[in-house]
Design an enzyme around this catalytic site. Sequence first.
Site, PDB file in Angstrom:
ATOM      1  N   LYS A   1      -0.195  -4.467  -0.657  1.00 24.94           N
ATOM      2  CA  LYS A   1       1.076  -5.202  -0.593  1.00 24.94           C
ATOM      3  C   LYS A   1       1.193  -6.100  -1.834  1.00 24.94           C
ATOM      4  O   LYS A   1       0.684  -5.737  -2.891  1.00 24.94           O
ATOM      5  CB  LYS A   1       1.192  -5.976   0.736  1.00 24.94           C
ATOM      6  CG  LYS A   1       0.937  -5.039   1.928  1.00 24.94           C
ATOM      7  CD  LYS A   1       1.297  -5.612   3.272  1.00 24.94           C
ATOM      8  CE  LYS A   1       1.002  -4.581   4.353  1.00 24.94           C
ATOM      9  NZ  LYS A   1       1.408  -5.002   5.693  1.00 24.94           N
TER      10      LYS A   1
ATOM     11  N   GLU B   1       8.096  -2.804   5.879  1.00 20.78           N
ATOM     12  CA  GLU B   1       8.561  -4.006   5.160  1.00 20.78           C
ATOM     13  C   GLU B   1       9.702  -3.659   4.215  1.00 20.78           C
ATOM     14  O   GLU B   1      10.623  -4.455   4.022  1.00 20.78           O
ATOM     15  CB  GLU B   1       7.368  -4.648   4.420  1.00 20.78           C
ATOM     16  CG  GLU B   1       6.445  -5.345   5.413  1.00 20.78           C
ATOM     17  CD  GLU B   1       4.978  -5.352   5.036  1.00 20.78           C
ATOM     18  OE1 GLU B   1       4.646  -5.147   3.857  1.00 20.78           O
ATOM     19  OE2 GLU B   1       4.148  -5.564   5.947  1.00 20.78           O
TER      20      GLU B   1
ATOM     21  N   SER C   1      -3.201  -3.576  11.720  1.00 24.13           N
ATOM     22  CA  SER C   1      -4.367  -4.379  12.113  1.00 24.13           C
ATOM     23  C   SER C   1      -5.611  -3.527  12.354  1.00 24.13           C
ATOM     24  O   SER C   1      -6.399  -3.810  13.261  1.00 24.13           O
ATOM     25  CB  SER C   1      -4.050  -5.242  13.338  1.00 24.13           C
ATOM     26  OG  SER C   1      -2.977  -6.137  13.046  1.00 24.13           O
TER      27      SER C   1
ATOM     28  N   HIS D   1       7.727   2.102   3.863  1.00 25.32           N
ATOM     29  CA  HIS D   1       6.961   1.113   4.639  1.00 25.32           C
ATOM     30  C   HIS D   1       7.934   0.234   5.440  1.00 25.32           C
ATOM     31  O   HIS D   1       9.039  -0.049   4.976  1.00 25.32           O
ATOM     32  CB  HIS D   1       6.115   0.247   3.697  1.00 25.32           C
ATOM     33  CG  HIS D   1       5.127  -0.581   4.449  1.00 25.32           C
ATOM     34  ND1 HIS D   1       5.475  -1.785   5.029  1.00 25.32           N
ATOM     35  CD2 HIS D   1       3.831  -0.384   4.758  1.00 25.32           C
ATOM     36  CE1 HIS D   1       4.416  -2.285   5.650  1.00 25.32           C
ATOM     37  NE2 HIS D   1       3.411  -1.445   5.503  1.00 25.32           N
TER      38      HIS D   1
ATOM     39  N   GLY E   1      -4.260  -5.987   5.470  1.00 25.86           N
ATOM     40  CA  GLY E   1      -5.115  -7.161   5.266  1.00 25.86           C
ATOM     41  C   GLY E   1      -6.583  -6.845   5.011  1.00 25.86           C
ATOM     42  O   GLY E   1      -7.201  -7.406   4.091  1.00 25.86           O
TER      43      GLY E   1
ATOM     44  N   GLU F   1       2.843   3.513  11.793  1.00 26.79           N
ATOM     45  CA  GLU F   1       2.574   2.077  11.767  1.00 26.79           C
ATOM     46  C   GLU F   1       3.521   1.373  12.738  1.00 26.79           C
ATOM     47  O   GLU F   1       4.665   1.055  12.378  1.00 26.79           O
ATOM     48  CB  GLU F   1       2.802   1.524  10.356  1.00 26.79           C
ATOM     49  CG  GLU F   1       1.882   2.131   9.311  1.00 26.79           C
ATOM     50  CD  GLU F   1       1.641   1.190   8.142  1.00 26.79           C
ATOM     51  OE1 GLU F   1       0.468   0.893   7.885  1.00 26.79           O
ATOM     52  OE2 GLU F   1       2.597   0.721   7.510  1.00 26.79           O
TER      53      GLU F   1
ATOM     54  N   ASN G   1      -3.417  -0.621   1.451  1.00 29.42           N
ATOM     55  CA  ASN G   1      -2.099  -1.056   0.976  1.00 29.42           C
ATOM     56  C   ASN G   1      -2.227  -2.541   0.683  1.00 29.42           C
ATOM     57  O   ASN G   1      -2.222  -3.359   1.604  1.00 29.42           O
ATOM     58  CB  ASN G   1      -1.030  -0.784   2.041  1.00 29.42           C
ATOM     59  CG  ASN G   1       0.323  -1.375   1.651  1.00 29.42           C
ATOM     60  OD1 ASN G   1       0.521  -1.799   0.521  1.00 29.42           O
ATOM     61  ND2 ASN G   1       1.247  -1.389   2.600  1.00 29.42           N
TER      62      ASN G   1
ATOM     63  N   GLY H   1      -0.065  -6.725  10.566  1.00 29.83           N
ATOM     64  CA  GLY H   1      -0.342  -8.105  10.177  1.00 29.83           C
ATOM     65  C   GLY H   1      -0.385  -9.079  11.343  1.00 29.83           C
ATOM     66  O   GLY H   1      -0.379 -10.289  11.141  1.00 29.83           O
TER      67      GLY H   1
END
Length: 251
Positions: A11, A97, A212, A95, A234, A167, A9, A173
């Site tokens: 992002k 976010e 992570s 998600h 990430g 998640e 992902n 993150g």
Amino acid sequence: MRRILIAGNWKMNGSIKSIQYLLIDIMSGMDAVKQADVAVCAPFVYLNLVANMLQDSGIAWGAQNLSEQSAGAFTGEVSADMLKDFSCKYVIIGHSERRSLYGETDALVAEKFATARAAGLTPILCIGELLAEREAGETEAVVGRQLDAVTQRNGVAALADAVIAYEPVWAIGTGKTASPAQAQEVHAFIRQRIAAQDAGVAGKVQILYGGSMKPDNAKELLAMPDVDGGLIGGASLKAVDFLGICTAAPA
Ligand code: 13P
């Protein structure tokens, strides 16, 4: 037997140049990836580039969101058919976010799930609890509620060819990964909740872990019986890290 899926992902990251380099490097390492299916979820504007680069690579691609509407006067939105036009296989739905920063409710997420499936896209449905919810002992209640919203709207059978990503929001993150035991506990809970309605669907649905995940913790997480892959933020932006996770899948 469920296949492992490792999905990136990205992002809101990347540029034409950086994505070209990233995909060239990932493709050059794919020979070593034997045990996992691989996908990347790109920002909308790069889907054409990604589709062109990955078309014969064995790597699938998808988007990170879609509209629950099919077409019309919805300025700034992107429809499921548009994603199909760029041969997307996957679309991330709900998600954390989007839930926290853009106000997506359980009901909207369930609508988006329905829209994705109707168009033949494979939803990657994200669910997970906040740190405060975990600390209050509410993890199962939150994850159960998020899951039920989708099954009540779509029927449990709709999950059979979908993907769920657990998640925990506190792990996204932050560098704080759920331990393999913590991940397994929630993944098993999710599968049992689905099994209570349909054991066949529960046995089939892929449940990914996200938060992570890195090359150095992927092996232990992916070895858990109910962890069927990873949704990688990430670490999906660096080819060496992403490939390190892809090759950590157990034989
Ligand atoms: P990180 O891997 O950066 O923690 O992000 C996880 C995530 O949100 C994937 O959707």
